[in-house]
Structure formats: C-alpha cells, structure tokens
Motif scaffolding. Structure first.
Motif, PDB file in Angstrom:
ATOM      1  N   ASP A  87       1.583   6.400  -6.971  1.00  0.00           N
ATOM      2  CA  ASP A  87       0.425   7.186  -7.393  1.00  0.00           C
ATOM      3  C   ASP A  87       0.680   8.684  -7.242  1.00  0.00           C
ATOM      4  OD1 ASP A  87      -0.912   4.840  -7.982  1.00  0.00           O
ATOM      5  OD2 ASP A  87      -2.218   4.915  -6.203  1.00  0.00           O
ATOM      6  N   SER A  88       1.629   9.037  -6.360  1.00  0.00           N
ATOM      7  CA  SER A  88       1.999  10.442  -6.168  1.00  0.00           C
ATOM      8  C   SER A  88       3.041  10.905  -7.181  1.00  0.00           C
ATOM      9  CB  SER A  88       2.550  10.645  -4.752  1.00  0.00           C
ATOM     10  OG  SER A  88       1.567  10.340  -3.791  1.00  0.00           O
ATOM     11  N   GLY A  89       3.460   9.980  -8.081  1.00  0.00           N
ATOM     12  CA  GLY A  89       4.389  10.352  -9.145  1.00  0.00           C
ATOM     13  C   GLY A  89       5.812   9.860  -8.973  1.00  0.00           C
ATOM     14  N   MET A  90       6.075   9.107  -7.912  1.00  0.00           N
ATOM     15  CA  MET A  90       7.434   8.618  -7.683  1.00  0.00           C
ATOM     16  C   MET A  90       7.708   7.409  -8.581  1.00  0.00           C
ATOM     17  SD  MET A  90       9.144   7.566  -4.047  1.00  0.00           S
ATOM     18  CE  MET A  90       8.918   9.228  -3.407  1.00  0.00           C
ATOM     19  N   PRO A  91       8.894   7.324  -9.160  1.00  0.00           N
ATOM     20  CA  PRO A  91       9.244   6.162  -9.971  1.00  0.00           C
ATOM     21  C   PRO A  91       9.182   4.867  -9.141  1.00  0.00           C
ATOM     22  CG  PRO A  91      10.836   7.921 -10.299  1.00  0.00           C
ATOM     23  CD  PRO A  91       9.958   8.333  -9.151  1.00  0.00           C
ATOM     24  N   GLU A  92       8.790   3.783  -9.779  1.00  0.00           N
ATOM     25  CA  GLU A  92       8.593   2.507  -9.085  1.00  0.00           C
ATOM     26  C   GLU A  92       9.828   2.058  -8.303  1.00  0.00           C
ATOM     27  OE1 GLU A  92       7.707  -2.209  -9.999  1.00  0.00           O
ATOM     28  OE2 GLU A  92       7.632  -0.771 -11.653  1.00  0.00           O
ATOM     29  N   THR A  93      10.995   2.139  -8.912  1.00  0.00           N
ATOM     30  CA  THR A  93      12.218   1.663  -8.255  1.00  0.00           C
ATOM     31  C   THR A  93      12.496   2.442  -6.975  1.00  0.00           C
ATOM     32  OG1 THR A  93      13.124   1.057 -10.406  1.00  0.00           O
ATOM     33  CG2 THR A  93      14.682   1.218  -8.595  1.00  0.00           C
ATOM     34  N   TYR A  94      12.342   3.756  -7.026  1.00  0.00           N
ATOM     35  CA  TYR A  94      12.599   4.575  -5.846  1.00  0.00           C
ATOM     36  C   TYR A  94      11.525   4.347  -4.791  1.00  0.00           C
ATOM     37  CZ  TYR A  94      14.296   8.524  -3.119  1.00  0.00           C
ATOM     38  OH  TYR A  94      14.811   9.304  -2.113  1.00  0.00           O
ATOM     39  N   ALA A  95      10.267   4.221  -5.202  1.00  0.00           N
ATOM     40  CA  ALA A  95       9.175   3.943  -4.269  1.00  0.00           C
ATOM     41  C   ALA A  95       9.415   2.618  -3.555  1.00  0.00           C
ATOM     42  CB  ALA A  95       7.840   3.924  -5.008  1.00  0.00           C
ATOM     43  N   ARG A  96       9.858   1.611  -4.284  1.00  0.00           N
ATOM     44  CA  ARG A  96      10.152   0.305  -3.677  1.00  0.00           C
ATOM     45  C   ARG A  96      11.301   0.435  -2.673  1.00  0.00           C
ATOM     46  NH1 ARG A  96       9.997  -2.565  -7.863  1.00  0.00           N
ATOM     47  NH2 ARG A  96      12.161  -2.346  -8.521  1.00  0.00           N
ATOM     48  N   PHE A  97      12.353   1.169  -3.056  1.00  0.00           N
ATOM     49  CA  PHE A  97      13.503   1.385  -2.170  1.00  0.00           C
ATOM     50  C   PHE A  97      13.067   2.060  -0.868  1.00  0.00           C
ATOM     51  CE2 PHE A  97      16.861   4.433  -0.883  1.00  0.00           C
ATOM     52  CZ  PHE A  97      17.804   3.530  -0.434  1.00  0.00           C
ATOM     53  N   LEU A  98      12.292   3.136  -0.959  1.00  0.00           N
ATOM     54  CA  LEU A  98      11.836   3.844   0.240  1.00  0.00           C
ATOM     55  C   LEU A  98      10.940   2.962   1.099  1.00  0.00           C
ATOM     56  CD1 LEU A  98      11.128   7.481  -0.992  1.00  0.00           C
ATOM     57  CD2 LEU A  98      13.105   6.604   0.266  1.00  0.00           C
ATOM     58  N   THR A  99      10.118   2.154   0.463  1.00  0.00           N
ATOM     59  CA  THR A  99       9.233   1.260   1.204  1.00  0.00           C
ATOM     60  C   THR A  99      10.039   0.201   1.957  1.00  0.00           C
ATOM     61  OG1 THR A  99       7.462   1.641  -0.395  1.00  0.00           O
ATOM     62  CG2 THR A  99       7.276  -0.311   0.984  1.00  0.00           C
ATOM     63  N   ILE A 100      11.068  -0.321   1.329  1.00  0.00           N
ATOM     64  CA  ILE A 100      11.939  -1.292   2.011  1.00  0.00           C
ATOM     65  C   ILE A 100      12.624  -0.635   3.199  1.00  0.00           C
ATOM     66  CG2 ILE A 100      14.064  -2.645   1.773  1.00  0.00           C
ATOM     67  CD1 ILE A 100      13.145  -3.194  -1.169  1.00  0.00           C
ATOM     68  N   LEU A 101      13.146   0.571   3.023  1.00  0.00           N
ATOM     69  CA  LEU A 101      13.777   1.288   4.136  1.00  0.00           C
ATOM     70  C   LEU A 101      12.791   1.521   5.276  1.00  0.00           C
ATOM     71  CD1 LEU A 101      15.986   4.038   2.445  1.00  0.00           C
ATOM     72  CD2 LEU A 101      16.739   1.930   3.561  1.00  0.00           C
ATOM     73  N   ASP A 102      11.581   1.953   4.936  1.00  0.00           N
ATOM     74  CA  ASP A 102      10.572   2.214   5.950  1.00  0.00           C
ATOM     75  C   ASP A 102      10.225   0.940   6.721  1.00  0.00           C
ATOM     76  OD1 ASP A 102       8.647   4.155   7.160  1.00  0.00           O
ATOM     77  OD2 ASP A 102       7.224   2.655   6.409  1.00  0.00           O
ATOM     78  N   GLU A 115       0.832  -1.208   0.000  1.00  0.00           N
ATOM     79  CA  GLU A 115       0.000   0.000   0.000  1.00  0.00           C
ATOM     80  C   GLU A 115       0.866   1.257   0.000  1.00  0.00           C
ATOM     81  OE1 GLU A 115      -4.013  -1.245   2.431  1.00  0.00           O
ATOM     82  OE2 GLU A 115      -2.128  -1.112   3.559  1.00  0.00           O
ATOM     83  N   ALA A 116       1.929   1.235   0.790  1.00  0.00           N
ATOM     84  CA  ALA A 116       2.830   2.399   0.850  1.00  0.00           C
ATOM     85  C   ALA A 116       3.487   2.632  -0.500  1.00  0.00           C
ATOM     86  CB  ALA A 116       3.890   2.183   1.937  1.00  0.00           C
ATOM     87  N   GLN A 117       3.974   1.566  -1.120  1.00  0.00           N
ATOM     88  CA  GLN A 117       4.624   1.714  -2.429  1.00  0.00           C
ATOM     89  C   GLN A 117       3.627   2.221  -3.468  1.00  0.00           C
ATOM     90  OE1 GLN A 117       7.001  -1.572  -3.849  1.00  0.00           O
ATOM     91  NE2 GLN A 117       6.868  -0.851  -5.961  1.00  0.00           N
ATOM     92  N   ARG A 118       2.435   1.678  -3.457  1.00  0.00           N
ATOM     93  CA  ARG A 118       1.419   2.119  -4.415  1.00  0.00           C
ATOM     94  C   ARG A 118       1.098   3.601  -4.231  1.00  0.00           C
ATOM     95  NH1 ARG A 118      -1.328  -2.044  -4.116  1.00  0.00           N
ATOM     96  NH2 ARG A 118      -2.587  -1.538  -2.306  1.00  0.00           N
ATOM     97  N   HIS A 119       0.992   4.048  -2.968  1.00  0.00           N
ATOM     98  CA  HIS A 119       0.712   5.456  -2.685  1.00  0.00           C
ATOM     99  C   HIS A 119       1.841   6.345  -3.225  1.00  0.00           C
ATOM    100  CE1 HIS A 119      -0.556   9.079  -0.615  1.00  0.00           C
ATOM    101  NE2 HIS A 119       0.673   9.177  -0.124  1.00  0.00           N
TER     102      HIS A 119
END
Length: 109
Positions: A56-71, A49-53
């Motif tokens: 959906d806010s415009g972040m590239p998939e790879t970076y969104a996945r990276f931030l979600t893993i860190l979180d 859900e966090a990665q999808r959000h």
C-alpha cells in the motif's frame, strides 16, 4: 568498520556486525521510550498485514513479500546472535543501542 573498507589487505570474509546485545523489536521500543521520554511501542502485525502495508506504500509485491519473509525469520530468531566483529576489526568494543540512541537523541524526539 571503515578500517575493514580501507585496509590494504582484504579481510576475505562477509563481516556480520552486531552490537553487544541481541535485541528484539520490543527491546528497541523500550530503549527508545526511555531515551526519548516518549511512549514508543512496537506494533505486532501478521506477515500478511506487513506485506499489505508495504504494498500500500508503493512497494512492488515481490519485494514486499521478500522483506516480510526476512522480517518473519528475524522475529523468529534467525539473527539472534552477537559477534566479536567490531572488536576484532577495530580493536574497540561495540556501542550498545542505548548509547547510540542517546547520542542521536534529536532523531527520536
């Protein structure tokens, strides 16, 4: 930490800077609620859900996945620690989050 940046001699380390307490997202929400007089809560979501959000806010998939893993790592305790860096480098005790929030009350209201 400006003295670490301005010192003539390198500290030759990566400073891990913390406050005096390790706080969870729920702890932060409770402190901000108390300080602001508003009800603020941390909403727990799954990593998907966090990665999808983020995407959906415009972040590239790879970076969104990276931030979600860190979180997820942080949520699970990877950074649950308190260091003496602020006192060691500045000679002053670190400020707790509630004092910081009160000093910037206009931001939370």
């Amino acid at each position: 930490m400006s003295c670490a940046l301005a010192d003539g001699k390198s500290h030759d380390t990566a400073h891990v800077i913390t406050g005096p307490q390790a706080l969870s997202y729920d702890d932060l929400a409770a402190i901000l609620s108390r300080v602001s007089g508003r009800s603020i809560r941390h909403v727990h979501v799954t990593p998907d859900e966090a990665q999808r959000h983020l995407q959906d806010s415009g972040m590239p998939e790879t970076y969104a996945r990276f931030l979600t893993i860190l979180d997820t790592l942080i949520r699970d305790g990877a950074e649950d620690r308190v260091t003496d860096t602020v006192r060691r480098v500045t000679g002053r005790a670190p400020r707790d989050f509630e004092s910081f929030a009160r000093a910037h009350l206009d931001v939370w209201r």
